[in-house]
Design an enzyme around this catalytic site. Structure first.
Site, PDB file in Angstrom:
ATOM      1  N   ASP A  69       0.821  -1.217   0.000  1.00 22.07           N
ATOM      2  CA  ASP A  69       0.000   0.000   0.000  1.00 22.07           C
ATOM      3  C   ASP A  69       0.854   1.265   0.000  1.00 22.07           C
ATOM      4  O   ASP A  69       0.675   2.148  -0.836  1.00 22.07           O
ATOM      5  CB  ASP A  69      -1.025   0.000   1.143  1.00 22.07           C
ATOM      6  CG  ASP A  69      -0.424  -0.331   2.499  1.00 22.07           C
ATOM      7  OD1 ASP A  69       0.817  -0.420   2.613  1.00 22.07           O
ATOM      8  OD2 ASP A  69      -1.200  -0.514   3.457  1.00 22.07           O
ATOM      9  N   ASP A  87      -3.270   3.098   7.479  1.00 18.69           N
ATOM     10  CA  ASP A  87      -2.401   1.925   7.437  1.00 18.69           C
ATOM     11  C   ASP A  87      -1.931   1.545   8.831  1.00 18.69           C
ATOM     12  O   ASP A  87      -1.989   0.373   9.229  1.00 18.69           O
ATOM     13  CB  ASP A  87      -1.210   2.214   6.518  1.00 18.69           C
ATOM     14  CG  ASP A  87      -0.270   1.019   6.407  1.00 18.69           C
ATOM     15  OD1 ASP A  87      -0.757  -0.096   6.169  1.00 18.69           O
ATOM     16  OD2 ASP A  87       0.949   1.217   6.548  1.00 18.69           O
ATOM     17  N   ASP A  91      -2.960  -1.803  10.895  1.00 14.38           N
ATOM     18  CA  ASP A  91      -1.864  -2.684  11.319  1.00 14.38           C
ATOM     19  C   ASP A  91      -2.050  -3.092  12.779  1.00 14.38           C
ATOM     20  O   ASP A  91      -1.889  -4.266  13.141  1.00 14.38           O
ATOM     21  CB  ASP A  91      -0.501  -1.992  11.162  1.00 14.38           C
ATOM     22  CG  ASP A  91      -0.018  -1.960   9.727  1.00 14.38           C
ATOM     23  OD1 ASP A  91      -0.638  -2.624   8.871  1.00 14.38           O
ATOM     24  OD2 ASP A  91       0.985  -1.268   9.470  1.00 14.38           O
TER      25      ASP A  91
END
Length: 195
Positions: A69, A87, A91
């Site tokens: 990404d 992101d 995560d």
């Protein structure tokens, strides 16, 4: 060579060609982030249903998407602050959902010490990432660390694949504690030198 450097060198030859292919598709960096999270949730469901081998493989595959990404965002010039926050958030949720699925199985089996270990592993894993995020919020870069997300994911996935999740969680908990202490020291040192 730092931990970050060797990880970048290993992944460079693997990530760059796939990123170029992804750049020719309609997929956006954020879409890849969401797909990776959906896949990790599927892997966690497999773990909760005692499909440890497939769950572990799923964790590795889904986590590998995390390399693409950001790389795609940089490649097509669409890196954004929101994408970075998204992101990072997913995560953390990814680590949490996998460990919660393990804790669920251990609780169902009545393994009280395993449940406690799972909780400790979750807390210590998240603390490593939190220290980095908090340090960066006060203007201190903190990418150092012997045992970061990449290593944690690999150890947990191998623990699932080899059906040795208790040993894997013990390793992750212990090394996450050491890494959290290492990062706190690094941040303290940098703040002291900035005075």
């Amino acid at each position: 060579m730092s931990n970050l450097d060797w990880r970048r060198k290993i992944s460079a030859g693997f990530v760059a060609p796939i990123t170029k292919v992804l750049a020719r598709t309609p997929l956006t960096p954020n879409a890849i982030t969401y797909i990776g999270f959906i896949l990790i949730c599927v892997a966690a469901a497999l773990v909760a249903n005692r499909q440890f081998l497939w769950g572990g493989i799923g964790v590795l595959v889904a986590s590998a998407m995390d390399a693409f990404d950001g790389a795609l965002a940089r490649h097509i010039g669409k890196a954004s602050r929101f994408g970075a926050v998204l992101d990072s958030t997913l995560d953390r949720l990814s680590e949490g959902v996998v460990l919660l699925s393990v804790i669920y199985v251990l609780a169902r089996d009545g393994m009280e010490l395993g449940v406690v270990l799972g909780g400790a592993t979750l807390l210590l894993s998240l603390s490593v990432s939190y220290i980095r995020a908090r340090a960066e919020s006060v203007g201190v870069e903190c990418v150092e660390g012997w045992f970061t997300r990449t290593e944690r994911v690999i150890v947990i996935a191998l623990g699932l694949i080899l059906n040795q999740i208790i040993i894997a969680m013990a390793i992750v908990a212990m090394l996450s504690l050491i890494t959290a202490a290492q990062r706190l020291y690094v941040v303290w040192r940098k703040l002291q030198s900035a005075k």
